[in-house]
Design an enzyme around this catalytic site. Structure first.
Site, PDB file in Angstrom:
ATOM      1  N   SER A 119      21.852  31.020 -20.868  1.00 36.73           N
ATOM      2  CA  SER A 119      20.973  31.806 -21.850  1.00 36.73           C
ATOM      3  C   SER A 119      22.094  32.982 -23.062  1.00 36.73           C
ATOM      4  O   SER A 119      23.552  32.768 -22.708  1.00 36.73           O
ATOM      5  CB  SER A 119      20.706  33.088 -20.365  1.00 36.73           C
ATOM      6  OG  SER A 119      20.395  34.181 -21.010  1.00 36.73           O
ATOM      7  N   TYR A 126      22.105  38.176 -12.643  1.00 39.47           N
ATOM      8  CA  TYR A 126      21.494  37.055 -13.122  1.00 39.47           C
ATOM      9  C   TYR A 126      23.112  36.438 -13.880  1.00 39.47           C
ATOM     10  O   TYR A 126      23.077  35.591 -14.126  1.00 39.47           O
ATOM     11  CB  TYR A 126      20.137  37.195 -13.435  1.00 39.47           C
ATOM     12  CG  TYR A 126      20.200  36.421 -14.792  1.00 39.47           C
ATOM     13  CD1 TYR A 126      19.086  35.446 -14.203  1.00 39.47           C
ATOM     14  CD2 TYR A 126      20.166  36.587 -16.058  1.00 39.47           C
ATOM     15  CE1 TYR A 126      18.727  34.647 -15.338  1.00 39.47           C
ATOM     16  CE2 TYR A 126      19.552  35.855 -17.527  1.00 39.47           C
ATOM     17  CZ  TYR A 126      18.531  34.357 -16.361  1.00 39.47           C
ATOM     18  OH  TYR A 126      18.481  33.764 -17.732  1.00 39.47           O
ATOM     19  N   LYS A 147      24.378  32.558 -14.424  1.00 40.43           N
ATOM     20  CA  LYS A 147      23.936  31.443 -15.821  1.00 40.43           C
ATOM     21  C   LYS A 147      25.737  30.672 -16.213  1.00 40.43           C
ATOM     22  O   LYS A 147      26.101  29.600 -16.421  1.00 40.43           O
ATOM     23  CB  LYS A 147      24.007  32.143 -16.934  1.00 40.43           C
ATOM     24  CG  LYS A 147      22.261  32.594 -16.307  1.00 40.43           C
ATOM     25  CD  LYS A 147      21.842  31.149 -16.560  1.00 40.43           C
ATOM     26  CE  LYS A 147      19.701  30.799 -16.556  1.00 40.43           C
ATOM     27  NZ  LYS A 147      18.837  29.820 -16.066  1.00 40.43           N
TER      28      LYS A 147
HETATM   29  P1  NAD Z   1      10.137  30.619 -14.418  1.00 36.37           P
HETATM   30  O1  NAD Z   1       9.905  31.880 -13.822  1.00 36.37           O
HETATM   31  O2  NAD Z   1       8.579  31.145 -15.488  1.00 36.37           O
HETATM   32  O3  NAD Z   1      10.032  29.451 -14.711  1.00 36.37           O
HETATM   33  C1  NAD Z   1      11.437  29.034 -13.741  1.00 36.37           C
HETATM   34  C2  NAD Z   1      10.451  28.157 -12.535  1.00 36.37           C
HETATM   35  O4  NAD Z   1      11.841  27.781 -11.691  1.00 36.37           O
HETATM   36  C3  NAD Z   1       9.332  28.741 -11.727  1.00 36.37           C
HETATM   37  O5  NAD Z   1       8.764  28.122 -12.019  1.00 36.37           O
HETATM   38  C4  NAD Z   1       9.777  28.943 -10.260  1.00 36.37           C
HETATM   39  O6  NAD Z   1       9.216  28.780  -9.551  1.00 36.37           O
HETATM   40  C5  NAD Z   1      10.567  27.738 -10.583  1.00 36.37           C
HETATM   41  N1  NAD Z   1      11.854  27.666  -8.936  1.00 36.37           N
HETATM   42  C6  NAD Z   1      12.653  29.257  -9.271  1.00 36.37           C
HETATM   43  N2  NAD Z   1      13.513  28.719  -7.650  1.00 36.37           N
HETATM   44  C7  NAD Z   1      13.865  27.137  -7.847  1.00 36.37           C
HETATM   45  C8  NAD Z   1      13.791  27.010  -6.421  1.00 36.37           C
HETATM   46  N3  NAD Z   1      14.914  27.278  -5.982  1.00 36.37           N
HETATM   47  N4  NAD Z   1      13.649  25.723  -6.217  1.00 36.37           N
HETATM   48  C9  NAD Z   1      12.570  24.971  -7.278  1.00 36.37           C
HETATM   49  N5  NAD Z   1      12.071  25.991  -8.131  1.00 36.37           N
HETATM   50  C10 NAD Z   1      12.041  27.541  -8.344  1.00 36.37           C
HETATM   51  O7  NAD Z   1      11.210  30.947 -16.512  1.00 36.37           O
HETATM   52  P2  NAD Z   1      11.417  30.258 -17.304  1.00 36.37           P
HETATM   53  O8  NAD Z   1      11.325  31.510 -18.669  1.00 36.37           O
HETATM   54  O9  NAD Z   1      10.543  28.754 -17.594  1.00 36.37           O
HETATM   55  O10 NAD Z   1      13.197  30.108 -17.179  1.00 36.37           O
HETATM   56  C11 NAD Z   1      13.292  28.703 -17.357  1.00 36.37           C
HETATM   57  C12 NAD Z   1      14.473  28.404 -16.991  1.00 36.37           C
HETATM   58  O11 NAD Z   1      15.320  29.421 -19.059  1.00 36.37           O
HETATM   59  C13 NAD Z   1      15.163  29.707 -16.546  1.00 36.37           C
HETATM   60  O12 NAD Z   1      16.866  28.993 -15.723  1.00 36.37           O
HETATM   61  C14 NAD Z   1      15.949  31.114 -17.072  1.00 36.37           C
HETATM   62  O13 NAD Z   1      17.506  31.650 -16.421  1.00 36.37           O
HETATM   63  C15 NAD Z   1      16.070  30.628 -18.346  1.00 36.37           C
HETATM   64  N6  NAD Z   1      16.173  30.983 -19.815  1.00 36.37           N
HETATM   65  C16 NAD Z   1      14.351  31.916 -19.316  1.00 36.37           C
HETATM   66  C17 NAD Z   1      14.822  33.179 -20.487  1.00 36.37           C
HETATM   67  C18 NAD Z   1      13.901  33.523 -20.915  1.00 36.37           C
HETATM   68  O14 NAD Z   1      13.450  35.074 -21.679  1.00 36.37           O
HETATM   69  N7  NAD Z   1      12.387  33.434 -20.240  1.00 36.37           N
HETATM   70  C19 NAD Z   1      16.143  33.665 -21.194  1.00 36.37           C
HETATM   71  C20 NAD Z   1      17.346  32.624 -21.391  1.00 36.37           C
HETATM   72  C21 NAD Z   1      17.253  32.015 -20.444  1.00 36.37           C
HETATM   73  N1  UFG Z   2      12.248  46.836 -24.341  1.00 33.39           N
HETATM   74  C1  UFG Z   2      11.715  47.504 -24.800  1.00 33.39           C
HETATM   75  N2  UFG Z   2      10.203  47.616 -23.370  1.00 33.39           N
HETATM   76  C2  UFG Z   2      10.274  46.811 -22.751  1.00 33.39           C
HETATM   77  C3  UFG Z   2      10.878  45.701 -22.544  1.00 33.39           C
HETATM   78  C4  UFG Z   2      11.722  45.344 -23.475  1.00 33.39           C
HETATM   79  O1  UFG Z   2      11.783  48.672 -25.441  1.00 33.39           O
HETATM   80  O2  UFG Z   2       8.820  46.724 -22.132  1.00 33.39           O
HETATM   81  C5  UFG Z   2      13.247  45.941 -25.291  1.00 33.39           C
HETATM   82  C6  UFG Z   2      14.659  45.844 -25.356  1.00 33.39           C
HETATM   83  O3  UFG Z   2      15.261  47.228 -25.345  1.00 33.39           O
HETATM   84  C7  UFG Z   2      15.334  45.013 -25.985  1.00 33.39           C
HETATM   85  C8  UFG Z   2      14.340  44.151 -26.626  1.00 33.39           C
HETATM   86  O4  UFG Z   2      12.889  44.579 -25.778  1.00 33.39           O
HETATM   87  O5  UFG Z   2      15.807  45.940 -27.239  1.00 33.39           O
HETATM   88  C9  UFG Z   2      14.342  42.228 -25.594  1.00 33.39           C
HETATM   89  O6  UFG Z   2      13.688  42.918 -24.297  1.00 33.39           O
HETATM   90  P1  UFG Z   2      13.739  41.921 -23.692  1.00 33.39           P
HETATM   91  O7  UFG Z   2      13.608  42.312 -22.137  1.00 33.39           O
HETATM   92  O8  UFG Z   2      12.434  41.072 -24.048  1.00 33.39           O
HETATM   93  O9  UFG Z   2      14.794  40.441 -23.913  1.00 33.39           O
HETATM   94  P2  UFG Z   2      16.754  40.957 -23.809  1.00 33.39           P
HETATM   95  O10 UFG Z   2      17.325  40.163 -24.544  1.00 33.39           O
HETATM   96  O11 UFG Z   2      16.304  42.067 -22.776  1.00 33.39           O
HETATM   97  O12 UFG Z   2      17.048  39.796 -22.081  1.00 33.39           O
HETATM   98  C10 UFG Z   2      15.950  38.817 -22.193  1.00 33.39           C
HETATM   99  C11 UFG Z   2      16.354  37.991 -20.771  1.00 33.39           C
HETATM  100  C12 UFG Z   2      17.203  38.002 -20.160  1.00 33.39           C
HETATM  101  C13 UFG Z   2      18.113  36.029 -21.163  1.00 33.39           C
HETATM  102  C14 UFG Z   2      17.981  37.001 -22.664  1.00 33.39           C
HETATM  103  C15 UFG Z   2      18.965  36.728 -23.983  1.00 33.39           C
HETATM  104  O13 UFG Z   2      15.250  38.594 -20.026  1.00 33.39           O
HETATM  105  O14 UFG Z   2      17.899  37.018 -19.205  1.00 33.39           O
HETATM  106  O15 UFG Z   2      17.029  37.827 -23.115  1.00 33.39           O
HETATM  107  O16 UFG Z   2      18.159  35.030 -23.190  1.00 33.39           O
HETATM  108  F1  UFG Z   2      19.717  36.516 -21.152  1.00 33.39           F
END
Ligand code: NAD
Ligand code: UFG
Length: 362
Positions: free
Chosen positions: A129, A153, A157
């Site tokens: 991430s 979190y 990562k």
């Molecule tokens: P998500 O929660 O929709 O998907 C993660 C999946 O992993 C879920 O279906 C959950 O049930 C499963 N899971 C969690 N722990 C588990 C375990 N111990 N065994 C088996 N399954 C398990 O999240 P997402 O948004 O699809 O994110 C996928 C990956 O990408 C994550 O590792 C997350 O940290 C990373 N990521 C997400 C974002 C974002 O903003 N969505 C940004 C950066 C990185």
């Molecule tokens: N924001 C609001 N109101 C809300 C939610 C978010 O104003 O209800 C703003 C935040 O302050 C920020 C922007 O919208 O300025 C984006 O916020 P997000 O929570 O959507 O995303 P972040 O960049 O803060 O974080 C997300 C994930 C992290 C990940 C990161 C980069 O939550 O886990 O993106 O991938 F690490």
């Protein structure tokens, strides 16, 4: 020959979209997920969307920390590579429950890597991430920026990235690609799969979407006094389908050969990649207000706003450089924020309660 890919967390938001792109790209996909933050309906819908390729998808409800079940799976299947999405991802929850995050994300990953090693499956794509850039001093973030975690979190990562670098240093048969995602949003253009967070959404676009369908009264904007174009936080939003395609590009990189022709005959389909990291973003920064305005245009809905103070821990401006991914993965995001909002709204309007019903969600 058709490659068989194990996808952990494949029922989740990014996982389900990636599984679909894998199937359409001719891969076989085995998904494991404990369904902690997802629904098996997503898997059913991916199967349907994949048409004839749907038969190449197998699902097992399995927790990565269940070592025995994982061993059993690897003992009965041959995987050419693993895409590892499974993990918990809520920043605030990780501050409240750090041990849960270390247990689930780190122990789950160590189990996976150990079982992979035992069974000689040493190709991995890992979901990292942009959070590992912390509060970047400058933008765009390039892959060689100093790394820093600002919450448990983020530390999971960072630790997993370091673990991957260490296993490669200890055994050069490993080929690992760490993908640092920026802010994934949107949904598949069919509107059949999308993001369905449990409880109150932490992230901007799932919250906006719930306001638009009437599940929440207004969006709280966290901070309008940043030194940005309109005072609100700036991020690099990326369409989830582009992000999914980035995984296919990463897999192809793991399988491709970029060594001499003579060696290629010997190491057919082997790439000389070790442990590499790539940003997956668009390289463009968009503010909260710009995103809300694009969503209002796409949906025709007014999103009432409540201005509030900054959210603790938030960075001001984060966006990534896409140069390395473009050059080495031959991948570039195709969609802009209008398409992201169009597809997010298409999903939201067709599935206002995600995969559930009004009774099954908060
Ligand atoms: P998500 O929660 O929709 O998907 C993660 C999946 O992993 C879920 O279906 C959950 O049930 C499963 N899971 C969690 N722990 C588990 C375990 N111990 N065994 C088996 N399954 C398990 O999240 P997402 O948004 O699809 O994110 C996928 C990956 O990408 C994550 O590792 C997350 O940290 C990373 N990521 C997400 C974002 C974002 O903003 N969505 C940004 C950066 C990185
Ligand atoms: N924001 C609001 N109101 C809300 C939610 C978010 O104003 O209800 C703003 C935040 O302050 C920020 C922007 O919208 O300025 C984006 O916020 P997000 O929570 O959507 O995303 P972040 O960049 O803060 O974080 C997300 C994930 C992290 C990940 C990161 C980069 O939550 O886990 O993106 O991938 F690490």
């Amino acid at each position: 020959m058709t490659k068989n890919i194990l996808i952990t967390g494949g029922a989740g938001y990014i996982g389900s979209h990636t599984v679909l792109q894998l199937l359409l790209g001719g891969f076989k996909a085995v998904v494991i997920d404990n369904l902690d933050n997802s629904s098996e309906i997503a898997i059913k819908r991916v199967t349907e969307l994949a048409g004839d390729f749907g038969k190449n998808l197998v699902f097992h409800q399995l927790d990565l920390r269940n070592r025995e079940a994982l061993e059993q799976l690897f003992a009965t299947s041959n995987f050419d590579a693993v895409i590892h999405f499974a993990g918990l991802k809520a920043v605030g929850e990780s501050v409240e429950k750090p041990l849960l995050y270390y247990n689930n994300n780190i122990i789950g990953t160590i189990n996976l890597l150990e079982v992979m090693a035992v069974h000689g499956c040493k190709k991995l794509v890992f979901s990292s991430s942009a959070t590992v850039y912390g509060w970047p001093k400058e933008v765009p973030c390039t892959e060689d920026f100093p790394l820093c975690a600002t919450n448990p979190y983020g530390r999971t990562k960072l630790f997993i990235e370091e673990i991957c670098r260490d296993i490669y240093l200890s055994d050069s048969e490993w080929k690992v690609i760490l993908l640092r995602y920026f802010n994934p949003v949107g949904a598949h253009p069919s509107g059949y799969i999308g993001e369905d967070p449990r409880g109150i959404p932490n992230n901007l676009m799932p919250f906006v979407q719930q306001v638009a369908v009437g599940r929440r009264p207004s969006l709280t904007v966290y901070g309008n006094d940043y030194s940005t174009k309109d005072g609100t936080g700036v991020r690099d939003y990326i369409h989830v389908v582009d992000l999914s395609d980035g995984h296919i590009a990463a897999l192809r990189k793991l399988f491709e050969s970029n060594i001499g022709v003579a060696q290629q005959l010997i190491f057919l389909f082997e790439s000389n990649i070790g442990c590499e990291v790539y940003n997956l973003g668009t390289g463009k920064g968009t503010s909260v207000l710009e995103m809300v305005s694009a969503f209002e245009k796409a949906s025709g809905k007014k999103i009432p706003l409540v201005m509030a103070g900054r959210r603790p821990g938030d960075a001001e401006v984060v966006y990534g450089s896409t140069v390395k991914a473009e050059r080495e993965l031959n991948w570039k995001a195709k969609y802009g924020i209008d398409e992201m909002c169009r597809d997010q709204w298409n999903w939201a309007s067709k599935n206002p309660y995600g995969y559930g019903s009004p009774d099954s969600t908060e």
